[in-house]
Design an enzyme around this catalytic site. Structure first.
Site, PDB file in Angstrom:
ATOM      1  CG  PHE A   1      -1.550   1.436   1.413  1.00 58.51           C
ATOM      2  CD1 PHE A   1      -2.814   1.694   0.914  1.00 58.51           C
ATOM      3  CD2 PHE A   1      -0.868   2.487   2.034  1.00 58.51           C
ATOM      4  CE1 PHE A   1      -3.386   2.960   1.031  1.00 58.51           C
ATOM      5  CE2 PHE A   1      -1.437   3.761   2.159  1.00 58.51           C
ATOM      6  CZ  PHE A   1      -2.696   3.989   1.659  1.00 58.51           C
ATOM      7  CD  GLU A   2       5.048   2.652  -2.122  1.00 60.95           C
ATOM      8  OE1 GLU A   2       6.180   2.623  -1.653  1.00 60.95           O
ATOM      9  OE2 GLU A   2       4.822   2.582  -3.335  1.00 60.95           O
TER      10      GLU A   2
END
Ligand code: GDP
Ligand code: MN
Length: 530
Positions: A371-372
């Protein structure tokens, strides 16, 4: 006769000293009066008044003297057990809500506590942003799971576009498959071999031959090669893909992930408004025993470019040992600056303790990069490019010494320390400040067996907005799925989530060993509540 009575009384008196008073005992009733008179009943024993000093006129009941210390001891026990940091807390019955500690808002704070109105938020202009999904055709099902999740909890209101990338060619089945689940525009791109695979400065035959000689590594090889290419692509190339050229922001999406809370605001817009560069939901330590060569090079990059920490680098360091200063002195004797400042590629660098740079030791923390949400122009900056180039070429240094190279290469292939997560994290540590980073503490997110899922914010919840996802053909299943999300977890003090319903089979990473929340909090300004 009176003698008999008095001798009988004497006997009873002696008995009363040994045996506790029993009302049911026959024949004792008439003796009770005389006993009481003589002050031998249990009660009267406690009522007996004693003087604290032999010739004082003040006297207090004996019972009070005995009871008072017992009450004090009891009170202390209660206080100790009730203290939040007491191990005795387990004694408190379940159901007491665990306290959620507040983080200082000095450098960063959640963008929204609880729910906002997503329909209102969606009336505002969008950011120049897209989801980025790297996947293989055979991962279609996992990709659909992720798409359904992000659409339900966020994109059904905001309709951000998706960019799907693959080193191979996407099949028609994959393309039409995902389009059934996306509410935003979709684009599909193939990754050029220049961004995927062995770089031209690596002698592939030497590398492969070396690995073949490594026994067990042979088994690992087949499966790991593409993993290495993937990590390298996400470390140094995805932001250079032509389909991303027009975007300013991206949100990384992987197959088989889950979101647990409704995201009722636009995180890209908030990132921009708050001047943020990089956002995460989970930060963890790599617990496997590995030699963190990656840190050696990151540290060398920092030193070579005379980069001073802006306060984030410390998140990735073991706390300094007690005798830090003394140790540094010793190091300077053992490793003259000439060696410590050696260019990567110079022979001498191998003499440096690979786990220890100038007294700094990597604590293995990294933002979990599956996740980014981040700014693409940070990755496109000269500083990040230099960092990536140096990390990438560090392997070349070992080429002339096959045994070392193979070891190094095996490390790359296992993808642990050379994964894109520590690359992104250490680059951030070197180049960014805590204020540039955002912790999406309000996002509930799960990938494999690690999840972060916040408690819901009290008094800041709003009713579930029905979403009958159209692709589930069985009407009953569609309704059941929506009903599941219509019943969120109860709010808790200090909770920040909106309509979260967390998985209960695993614990939140925030409270687990291996979490790097404490390391983040330390650089972000400390805890704001006990
Ligand atoms: P993990 O999360 O570290 O276990 O790694 P994954 O196996 O989930 O891979 C990370 C991401 O890269 C996922 O989005 C995968 O779909 C993608 N990925 C991994 N290997 C390949 C590959 O060889 N080709 C393509 N196209 N995508 C890949
Ligand atoms: Mn994954």
């Amino acid at each position: 006769m009176s003698e008999k009575i008095s001798s009988a009384n004497g006997f009873v008196q002696r008995l009363m000293k040994k045996v506790p008073y029993t009302p049911a005992a026959p024949g004792l009733d008439d003796l009770k009066t005389s006993k009481a008179n003589k002050g031998f009943s249990r009660l009267s024993f406690f009522k007996r008044r004693i003087k604290l000093k032999p010739n004082s006129s003040i006297s207090i009941p004996l019972g009070f003297v005995l009871l008072f210390p017992s009450i004090v001891v009891l009170l202390i026990l209660i206080l100790v057990v009730k203290h939040p940091s007491s191990p005795g807390r387990i004694l408190i019955p379940a159901g007491t809500p665990p306290s959620i500690r507040k983080i200082s808002e000095k450098h960063d704070r959640v963008f929204a506590t609880g729910c906002l109105n997503p329909e209102d938020a969606a009336k505002q202009p969008r950011a120049n942003a897209a989801f980025v999904v790297l996947a293989r055709n055979q991962e279609l099902e996992g990709v659909i799971q992720s798409l359904k999740s992000i659409e339900r909890h966020f994109n059904r209101w905001f309709h951000y576009p998706y960019v799907f990338l693959n080193d191979g060619e996407f099949t028609e089945e994959f393309k039409s498959g995902v389009q059934n689940y996306t509410s935003g525009k979709t684009e599909f791109g193939q990754i050029d071999p220049s961004m995927w695979g062995f770089p031209d400065w690596v002698d592939i035959e030497v590398a492969k031959e070396g690995i073949r000689k490594q026994g067990d590594a042979v088994i690992m090889y087949g499966g790991m090669e593409s993993y290495h290419h993937m990590c390298r692509f996400y470390s140094g190339f995805f932001y250079k893909h032509e389909l991303l050229d027009k975007y300013e922001w991206y949100w990384r999406l992987e197959p088989e992930i889950k979101y647990f809370c409704d995201i009722t605001y636009d995180p890209f817009i908030e990132m921009a408004r708050n001047n943020k560069t990089y956002g995460f939901t989970i930060a963890v330590k790599e617990l496997k025993e590995t030699v963190p060569n990656i840190f050696r090079y990151a540290s060398a990059y920092k030193r070579k470019n005379k980069i001073k920490s802006q306060g984030l680098w410390e998140m990735f360091l073991e706390p300094p040992p007690e005798k830090a200063a003394e140790k540094k002195d010793n190091r300077e004797k053992t490793f003259p600056n000439a060696i410590l400042q050696t260019e990567v590629g110079h022979q001498n660098i191998e003499e440096i303790d690979p786990e220890d740079m100038e007294g700094e030791k990597y604590n293995m923390c990294h933002f979990w990069s599956n996740f980014e949400i981040a700014r693409l122009d940070w990755f496109r900056s000269k500083e990040y490019e230099d960092f990536f180039q140096m990390m990438d070429h560090s392997g070349g240094f070992w080429m002339e010494r096959v045994s070392f190279f193979v070891l190094e290469f095996a490390n790359i292939l296992t993808g642990v320390q050379w994964g894109d997560a520590p690359i992104h994290s250490l680059a951030a540590g070197a180049l960014l400040a805590p204020k540039d980073i955002h912790y999406f503490r309000d996002f509930g997110y799960r990938h494999t067996t690690i999840q972060h899922c916040p408690a819901n914010a009290p008094a800041r919840q709003s009713p579930h907005i029905p979403y009958l996802e159209k692709t589930t053909l069985v009407e009953k299943e569609r309704i059941e799925e929506d009903e599941y999300w219509a019943n969120p977890d109860p709010p808790k003090e200090n909770g920040v989530g909106c309509r979260c319903r967390c998985d209960t089979d695993i614990r939140d990473v925030e409270g687990k060993e291996g979490s790097c929340l404490a390391e983040w909090v330390e650089v972000a300004g400390g805890w704001a509540s006990p």
